[in-house]
Design an enzyme around this catalytic site. Structure first.
Site, mmCIF file in Angstrom:
data_model
loop_
_atom_site.group_PDB
_atom_site.id
_atom_site.type_symbol
_atom_site.label_atom_id
_atom_site.label_comp_id
_atom_site.label_asym_id
_atom_site.label_seq_id
_atom_site.Cartn_x
_atom_site.Cartn_y
_atom_site.Cartn_z
ATOM 1 N N ASP A 9 0.836 -1.196 0.000
ATOM 2 C CA ASP A 9 0.000 0.000 0.000
ATOM 3 C C ASP A 9 0.879 1.257 0.000
ATOM 4 O OD1 ASP A 9 -2.394 1.634 0.526
ATOM 5 O OD2 ASP A 9 -1.578 1.809 2.555
ATOM 6 N N ASP A 11 -0.471 5.127 0.970
ATOM 7 C CA ASP A 11 -0.802 6.065 2.053
ATOM 8 C C ASP A 11 -0.844 5.371 3.406
ATOM 9 O OD1 ASP A 11 -1.085 8.496 0.609
ATOM 10 O OD2 ASP A 11 -3.009 7.802 -0.156
ATOM 11 N N LYS A 150 -8.473 -5.112 -3.165
ATOM 12 C CA LYS A 150 -7.044 -5.299 -3.435
ATOM 13 C C LYS A 150 -6.670 -6.780 -3.520
ATOM 14 C CE LYS A 150 -5.257 -0.976 -1.467
ATOM 15 N NZ LYS A 150 -4.235 -0.409 -0.562
ATOM 16 N N ASP A 173 -1.833 -0.989 5.857
ATOM 17 C CA ASP A 173 -2.211 -0.331 7.114
ATOM 18 C C ASP A 173 -3.710 -0.168 7.305
ATOM 19 O OD1 ASP A 173 -2.542 1.800 5.127
ATOM 20 O OD2 ASP A 173 -2.738 3.127 6.856
ATOM 21 N N ASP A 177 -6.611 -3.065 2.824
ATOM 22 C CA ASP A 177 -5.449 -3.933 2.613
ATOM 23 C C ASP A 177 -5.700 -5.347 3.129
ATOM 24 O OD1 ASP A 177 -3.739 -1.894 1.522
ATOM 25 O OD2 ASP A 177 -3.566 -1.082 3.549
#
EC number: 3.1.3.18
Length: 226
Positions: A9, A11, A150, A173, A177
């Site tokens: 990931d 951000d 994802k 995070d 995810d």
């Protein structure tokens, strides 16, 4: 277990708290002998720019699995779903004051500013019999198809790269995810991760944000995962 690639990931994972890129983890990516695949809820133009600036592969997962690219100059694989997201947005707009983000660049989902309660949006959809997913990543609210995430994005990328999803180390995070970590061979959450990501991970770093991602890579290397 020796993993063959990293899917990670952006951000909150390879950035600092102010959303600037952590330069130490970016440098570490370039030193690795395995491909590094960026996976994000951001639009394709954003993630391609990030990959180019970092100096890694143009193979990326954008829009929470809705858009897959096999290279900077390659055609994108775009999932269906934008139309149903727009219909959900139009309905929600009748009940809530919503602000769209980056809509001109979004191909598969509708993204909103985080100034409305996600649970209120979900309740409105449920009351109107609309089967669509709404997630809050901590950076934006995403209205997206339940058929893509994802994890499904990683399945497609693995197929295109001639690998299995279990060949990947997944690092993230946020709630978006979690599916990626679940289908990957090994999942690591950085210390600032939300509860969904932590539940899906097999290891949690002590450090947060980009320093946590760097720790995750070193953990994988020292434990023979990469």
């Amino acid at each position: 277990m020796v993993l063959k690639a990293i899917v990670i990931d952006i951000d909150g994972t390879i950035t600092n708290p102010d959303r600037s890129l952590d330069l130490d983890v970016a440098k570490r990516f370039r030193e690795l002998n395995v491909p590094v695949i960026l996976s994000t809820g951001n639009p394709l133009c954003y993630v391609h720019a990030a990959a180019k600036l970092i100096g890694i592969s143009g193979i990326v997962i954008a829009e929470n699995g809705g858009v897959i690219s096999t290279g900077f100059d390659s055609p994108s694989i775009i999932a269906d779903g934008k139309e149903e997201c727009e219909k959900a947005y139009e309905l929600l707009s009748q009940y809530h004051d919503l602000v769209k983000l980056d809509d001109a660049y979004r191909k598969t989902e509708v993204v909103l500013n985080r100034d409305v309660a996600v649970e209120d949006l979900r309740s409105t959809l449920s009351e109107n019999g609309i089967d669509i997913e709404i997630i809050d990543t901590g950076y934006a609210i995403h209205i997206k198809s339940t058929a893509m995430n994802k994890g499904t994005g990683l399945l497609k990328v693995a197929e295109l790269m001639g690998l299995e999803p279990t060949d990947y180390l997944a690092i993230g995070d946020s709630c978006n995810d979690a599916e990626m970590m679940q289908v990957a061979g090994f999942g690591i959450a950085v210390a600032n991760a939300d509860s969904d990501a932590i539940k899906a991970a097999r290891h949690i770093t002590k450090a947060s944000f980009g320093k946590g991602a760097l720790e995750a890579i070193e953990y994988a290397l020292s434990n023979g995962l990469l």
